[in-house]
Design a protein around this motif. Sequence first.
Motif, mmCIF file in Angstrom:
data_model
loop_
_atom_site.group_PDB
_atom_site.id
_atom_site.type_symbol
_atom_site.label_atom_id
_atom_site.label_comp_id
_atom_site.label_asym_id
_atom_site.label_seq_id
_atom_site.Cartn_x
_atom_site.Cartn_y
_atom_site.Cartn_z
ATOM 1 N N GLU A 14 -37.767 -8.499 4.627
ATOM 2 C CA GLU A 14 -36.339 -8.222 4.593
ATOM 3 C C GLU A 14 -36.148 -6.716 4.563
ATOM 4 O OE1 GLU A 14 -33.636 -9.523 1.232
ATOM 5 O OE2 GLU A 14 -34.120 -11.451 2.180
ATOM 6 N N ARG A 19 -41.262 -13.396 2.807
ATOM 7 C CA ARG A 19 -40.493 -13.035 3.989
ATOM 8 C C ARG A 19 -40.325 -11.526 4.012
ATOM 9 N NH1 ARG A 19 -36.605 -14.724 0.424
ATOM 10 N NH2 ARG A 19 -34.871 -13.297 0.155
ATOM 11 N N VAL A 64 -42.746 -18.367 -1.337
ATOM 12 C CA VAL A 64 -42.347 -18.075 0.036
ATOM 13 C C VAL A 64 -42.346 -16.563 0.196
ATOM 14 C CG1 VAL A 64 -40.428 -18.136 1.678
ATOM 15 C CG2 VAL A 64 -40.952 -20.148 0.320
#
Length: 78
Positions: free
Chosen positions: A36, A34, A32
């Motif tokens: 941030e 992402r 995954v």
Amino acid sequence: MRVVVRVLRKRQVTIPKEVADLLDIREGDYLVMRVEDGRLVVEKVDPLDMLRGFLAERSGKGLAEEIDRERRLSEREL
């Protein structure tokens, strides 16, 4: 551990062997990605956990329909 990798054609990167070994990342595993705080975070995930989250986020839509949509989007990126 800090490793520098180069982004290749089609925005592809290779996970260095040392990192893959350390995190037990193997062919067919799911990761995954992402963002941030302006950083890219990549995590190995259990496929069942991923599926549970996928279904929770897209309640009301058929799984097959969502998989087809994701496949079409990824094909366009190539």
